[in-house]
Design a protein around this motif. Structure first.
Motif, PDB file in Angstrom:
ATOM      1  N   GLY A 143      27.138 -32.620  35.113  1.00 27.53           N
ATOM      2  CA  GLY A 143      25.784 -32.104  35.314  1.00 27.53           C
ATOM      3  C   GLY A 143      24.735 -33.054  34.775  1.00 27.53           C
ATOM      4  O   GLY A 143      25.031 -33.965  33.991  1.00 27.53           O
ATOM      5  N   LEU A 144      23.495 -32.845  35.193  1.00 24.79           N
ATOM      6  CA  LEU A 144      22.357 -33.629  34.730  1.00 24.79           C
ATOM      7  C   LEU A 144      21.316 -32.664  34.184  1.00 24.79           C
ATOM      8  O   LEU A 144      20.827 -31.796  34.904  1.00 24.79           O
ATOM      9  N   LYS A 145      20.988 -32.806  32.911  1.00 20.17           N
ATOM     10  CA  LYS A 145      20.088 -31.877  32.248  1.00 20.17           C
ATOM     11  C   LYS A 145      18.786 -32.568  31.852  1.00 20.17           C
ATOM     12  O   LYS A 145      18.802 -33.641  31.258  1.00 20.17           O
ATOM     13  N   SER A 146      17.665 -31.923  32.153  1.00 20.08           N
ATOM     14  CA  SER A 146      16.364 -32.432  31.731  1.00 20.08           C
ATOM     15  C   SER A 146      16.067 -31.902  30.336  1.00 20.08           C
ATOM     16  O   SER A 146      16.178 -30.704  30.086  1.00 20.08           O
ATOM     17  N   MET A 147      15.702 -32.803  29.427  1.00 18.73           N
ATOM     18  CA  MET A 147      15.429 -32.408  28.047  1.00 18.73           C
ATOM     19  C   MET A 147      13.961 -32.645  27.735  1.00 18.73           C
ATOM     20  O   MET A 147      13.497 -33.779  27.660  1.00 18.73           O
ATOM     21  N   HIS A 148      13.233 -31.556  27.579  1.00 18.51           N
ATOM     22  CA  HIS A 148      11.808 -31.632  27.291  1.00 18.51           C
ATOM     23  C   HIS A 148      11.603 -31.634  25.770  1.00 18.51           C
ATOM     24  O   HIS A 148      12.272 -30.923  25.044  1.00 18.51           O
ATOM     25  N   GLY A 149      10.683 -32.447  25.293  1.00 20.11           N
ATOM     26  CA  GLY A 149      10.448 -32.510  23.854  1.00 20.11           C
ATOM     27  C   GLY A 149      11.402 -33.478  23.184  1.00 20.11           C
ATOM     28  O   GLY A 149      11.641 -34.580  23.661  1.00 20.11           O
ATOM     29  N   THR A 150      11.992 -33.052  22.057  1.00 16.03           N
ATOM     30  CA  THR A 150      12.866 -33.932  21.286  1.00 16.03           C
ATOM     31  C   THR A 150      14.291 -33.925  21.832  1.00 16.03           C
ATOM     32  O   THR A 150      14.665 -33.067  22.627  1.00 16.03           O
ATOM     33  N   THR A 151      15.071 -34.888  21.364  1.00 21.49           N
ATOM     34  CA  THR A 151      16.469 -35.010  21.814  1.00 21.49           C
ATOM     35  C   THR A 151      17.373 -35.220  20.603  1.00 21.49           C
ATOM     36  O   THR A 151      18.055 -36.237  20.478  1.00 21.49           O
TER      37      THR A 151
END
Length: 220
Positions: A174-182
């Motif tokens: 899968g490909l996940k979009s991470m908004h903000g910090t990681t």
């Protein structure tokens, strides 16, 4: 008359001098403006020449036209060589930036470490290979290297399997979009969500009488 086959039609060599066209990668290409003609047919090639370039070259005799064709063909080859070189250099710098970003991620360091790495690279380049300074400068190592055009980090989650013959297979889970910090915790949570959505466990072992297969989810 020599012919070059293309989609059940033939490009005639005489068209080079008559219409200032040549044949590149299965298509007739105008040597004057670089336009392609989709169908290798004399009517189409002649129509392009007569409507676009006839007035400029109509006073040339056949010898002059052949000389002009050879000159334009050399120019075309030179342009293509330069274009390929630019593309190759661009691909290399992009690949280099992602390789460094991957190493930073593997070491659990923040992505802004890339800027420090870039400074070190430039210092080394100045001493070892100053003639390559522009190429090193083009390598992007900002914190946005792992982000998309909207500055959103994209997390690719892979699943890898190893069978009893030590054959490894790997697929994108899968490909996940991470908004903000990681942070590490946030990355783990996204991996867990991806695994849950696919109805898998973080560690699944399947055994049979002859061989076993171990599956696990990992992230990059």
């Amino acid at each position: 008359m020599a012919k070059r086959k293309a989609e059940n039609r033939s490009f005639l060599d005489r068209w080079e001098a008559e219409y200032l066209f040549t044949y590149v990668k299965d298509r007739p290409v105008c040597l004057v403006c670089g336009a392609n003609v989709a169908i290798t047919k004399e009517y189409n090639i002649r129509r392009h020449y007569e409507t676009k370039h006839h007035d400029k070259y109509k006073d040339m005799d056949m010898t002059q036209r052949r000389q002009k064709v050879e000159e334009m063909k050399r120019s075309l080859v030179s342009q293509q060589t330069m274009f390929k070189k630019v593309i190759s250099q661009s691909e290399a710098t992009v690949k280099a930036s992602f390789i460094v970003a991957a190493e930073i991620a593997k070491s659990a360091r923040p992505f802004n470490e890339g800027e420090f790495v870039k400074k070190c690279m430039m210092k080394v380049c100045d001493l070892v290979c100053p003639e390559k300074k522009q190429a090193f400068s083009n390598v992007s190592l900002t914190r946005n290297t792992s982000s998309d055009t909207s500055d959103t980090a994209q997390l690719a989650v892979f699943i890898r399997g190893v069978d009893s013959n030590l054959c490894v297979t790997e697929e994108l889970l899968g490909l996940k979009s991470m908004h903000g910090t990681t942070t590490g915790k946030e990355i783990f949570e996204e991996v867990s969500k991806c695994v849950t959505e696919m109805k898998l466990n973080l560690w699944v072992r399947r055994r049979c009488a002859v061989k076993s297969v171990d599956w696990w989810a990992g992230y990059r």
